[in-house]
Motif scaffolding. Structure first.
Motif, PDB file in Angstrom:
ATOM      1  N   UNK A 119      19.989  83.905 -12.057  1.00 41.51           N
ATOM      2  CA  UNK A 119      19.059  82.788 -12.136  1.00 41.51           C
ATOM      3  C   UNK A 119      19.115  82.175 -13.538  1.00 41.51           C
ATOM      4  N   UNK A 120      18.926  80.859 -13.646  1.00 38.41           N
ATOM      5  CA  UNK A 120      19.085  80.193 -14.944  1.00 38.41           C
ATOM      6  C   UNK A 120      18.234  80.782 -16.065  1.00 38.41           C
ATOM      7  N   UNK A 121      16.996  81.152 -15.750  1.00 37.25           N
ATOM      8  CA  UNK A 121      16.095  81.662 -16.784  1.00 37.25           C
ATOM      9  C   UNK A 121      15.806  83.152 -16.628  1.00 37.25           C
ATOM     10  N   UNK A 122      16.643  83.830 -15.834  1.00 41.39           N
ATOM     11  CA  UNK A 122      16.438  85.263 -15.607  1.00 41.39           C
ATOM     12  C   UNK A 122      17.801  85.923 -15.408  1.00 41.39           C
ATOM     13  N   UNK A 123      18.462  86.291 -16.475  1.00 42.50           N
ATOM     14  CA  UNK A 123      19.831  86.831 -16.370  1.00 42.50           C
ATOM     15  C   UNK A 123      19.908  88.174 -15.656  1.00 42.50           C
ATOM     16  N   UNK A 124      18.782  88.840 -15.455  1.00 44.59           N
ATOM     17  CA  UNK A 124      18.791  90.153 -14.811  1.00 44.59           C
ATOM     18  C   UNK A 124      18.661  90.077 -13.288  1.00 44.59           C
ATOM     19  N   UNK A 125      18.451  88.880 -12.751  1.00 45.29           N
ATOM     20  CA  UNK A 125      18.248  88.733 -11.308  1.00 45.29           C
ATOM     21  C   UNK A 125      19.054  87.557 -10.753  1.00 45.29           C
ATOM     22  N   UNK A 126      19.325  87.644  -9.451  1.00 44.82           N
ATOM     23  CA  UNK A 126      19.957  86.552  -8.718  1.00 44.82           C
ATOM     24  C   UNK A 126      19.098  86.233  -7.501  1.00 44.82           C
ATOM     25  N   UNK A 127      19.289  85.047  -6.938  1.00 42.81           N
ATOM     26  CA  UNK A 127      18.543  84.632  -5.751  1.00 42.81           C
ATOM     27  C   UNK A 127      19.396  84.909  -4.521  1.00 42.81           C
ATOM     28  N   UNK A 128      18.932  85.810  -3.659  1.00 43.22           N
ATOM     29  CA  UNK A 128      19.734  86.282  -2.522  1.00 43.22           C
ATOM     30  C   UNK A 128      19.169  85.794  -1.197  1.00 43.22           C
ATOM     31  N   UNK A 129      20.054  85.482  -0.290  1.00 40.13           N
ATOM     32  CA  UNK A 129      19.648  85.151   1.075  1.00 40.13           C
ATOM     33  C   UNK A 129      19.155  86.404   1.788  1.00 40.13           C
ATOM     34  N   UNK A 130      18.053  86.276   2.517  1.00 38.18           N
ATOM     35  CA  UNK A 130      17.506  87.382   3.307  1.00 38.18           C
ATOM     36  C   UNK A 130      18.137  87.450   4.693  1.00 38.18           C
TER      37      UNK A 130
ATOM     38  N   UNK B 107      22.431  82.389  -3.844  1.00 36.89           N
ATOM     39  CA  UNK B 107      22.042  80.992  -3.704  1.00 36.89           C
ATOM     40  C   UNK B 107      21.798  80.364  -5.070  1.00 36.89           C
ATOM     41  N   UNK B 108      22.192  79.090  -5.191  1.00 39.04           N
ATOM     42  CA  UNK B 108      21.757  78.241  -6.297  1.00 39.04           C
ATOM     43  C   UNK B 108      20.862  77.148  -5.720  1.00 39.04           C
ATOM     44  N   UNK B 109      19.773  76.830  -6.439  1.00 41.21           N
ATOM     45  CA  UNK B 109      18.782  75.900  -5.906  1.00 41.21           C
ATOM     46  C   UNK B 109      18.320  74.964  -7.017  1.00 41.21           C
TER      47      UNK B 109
END
Length: 405
Positions: free
Chosen positions: A184-195, A163-165
């Motif tokens: 994530x824009x300010x966290x290159x080690x993580x992405x935002x995932x749908x549950x 997801x992008x938000x």
């Protein structure tokens, strides 16, 4: 919350969990000694005071149906129910084509209860969630759809819908299981995932499923079709699961997708860690299940061996004679003869282990009998000749096996 209906998708075939899903559906796979996977989402709804719940089943649903009949039966309370709904093929002689199609084929049940909002949740994740908070967020935003999301390591992001938000919490991008997921824009080690947990405004759900059903090119899936098509033209918001607060919890939010053998085993190891990230003991968030009438677990020392148990969960009806058990989880009615050693293993229940066995990093399904002096989990090449072995070397002994006889 009378205007909310819950529909739980519990028809998963669970091919990545085989051989545990050879004879049962994924949501009915035992977990944590006393539970089944379906119990965790059901407890989330019940503890959130949502008691209008349909559970949509499909593949190998008999054990799931029996579990719900014994442990999740609501009777005599008007307008409150937890009902399993088998695939009824109302729209032709076919199974559900996807998650969206499963809901579409059962929209008659939605119309029957006439809710304002419909919660559509998966049934095979280990977590605690006060769903009222997500529904309140959904109402506050006047959203057509709200999607629950969690941060995941970028190395695992290809397994999820990403997801992008924007800063207002509105979805501005979505891609199902991308080969090159966006971090994530300010966290290159993580992405935002749908549950895989959604709250829909009912009319939006009905109209979107109707359009999707008429689209022959669609795979009729929420992640692949409904969400990517909806968010550019409607108010689709993202609920950050890390903001969810469950009364009595001392640790940060925990969510584990147990979609394969390695993650299923690791989730059990989380339960027996020095400081477990997921607690079974929060009295303010009880974890209900069907509990058979069994005596307490029994531990006996023998003349040659002492029973030694450390960092383990042992269920009722187990009988342990002079064996060593370390960082393991045992379901109901397991019987261990003297001199055996069990390490970092999961026994699903009704397992008999003979004298002098050594078992390490192994999942043993129900009704397995192991002869004396058998060794499992120490010789990968030998284990692969006899059993399923995961990528990380977890051995799985299938249901009903007789080993070493």
């Amino acid at each position: 919350m009378a205007g909310v209906l819950a529909m739980i998708l519990a028809g998963g075939e669970g091919t990545r969990l085989q051989p545990l899903t050879v004879t049962r559906s994924k949501p009915s796979v035992p977990f944590g000694g006393s539970y089944r996977l379906i119990d965790f989402v059901l407890n989330n709804f019940v503890n959130s005071d949502f008691l209008r719940i349909y559970v949509l089943t499909q593949f190998k649903s008999q054990s799931l149906y029996l579990h719900m009949k014994k442990g999740w039966n609501l009777t005599g309370i008007t307008g409150r129910f937890i009902d399993p709904i088998p695939a009824q093929m109302r729209m032709g002689k076919r199974w559900y084509d996807g998650t969206a199609d499963a809901i579409y084929q059962n929209m008659g049940f939605v119309e029957l209860t006439a809710p304002e909002h419909v919660c559509i949740f998966g049934s095979d994740h280990i977590y605690k969630m006060d769903i009222r908070q997500m529904v309140d967020f959904h109402k506050e935003k006047k959203a057509a759809l709200t999607v629950a999301a969690i941060r995941v390591p970028i190395a695992q992001a290809h397994l999820f819908g990403i997801i992008e938000v924007n800063d207002a919490g509105q979805m501005i991008g979505f891609e199902e299981k991308p080969k090159h997921p966006k971090s994530l824009p300010h966290d290159p080690d993580h992405a935002l995932a749908s549950m895989g947990n959604y709250v829909f405004e009912t009319q939006t759900l009905y109209s979107e499923l109707t359009l999707d059903a008429e689209n022959e090119a669609s795979s009729h899936d929420f992640g692949r079709d409904i969400i990517p098509d909806l968010y550019p033209r409607a108010a689709v918001y993202v609920y950050d699961y890390s903001n969810n607060k469950v009364e009595g919890e001392k640790t940060a939010v925990y969510w584990r997708d147990v979609g394969n053998i390695d993650s299923y085993w690791q989730a059990h190891m989380d339960l027996v860690a020095d400081n477990p990230p997921f607690s079974l003991y929060n009295r303010k968030w009880p974890l209900h299940t069907y509990y058979p009438p069994l005596p307490p677990a029994t531990f006996i020392n023998t003349a040659e061996h002492q029973a030694c148990i450390s960092h383990s969960l042992i269920s009722a009806g187990c009988y342990i004679q002079g064996s060593s058990i370390e960082r393991s989880v045992m379901g109901f009615r397991c019987n261990l003869a003297c001199g055996s050693r069990i390490e970092e293993s999961v026994l699903l229940g009704d397992v008999k282990i003979g004298e002098g066995c050594r078992i390490r990093r192994t999942i043993i399904d129900k009704h397995v009998e192991i002869a004396p002096s058998v060794v499992i989990g120490e010789n990968p090449a030998h284990d692969r000749e006899r059993f399923t072995v995961s990528d990380q070397g977890i051995v799985v002994v299938p249901k009903g096996a007789r080993v070493g006889f």
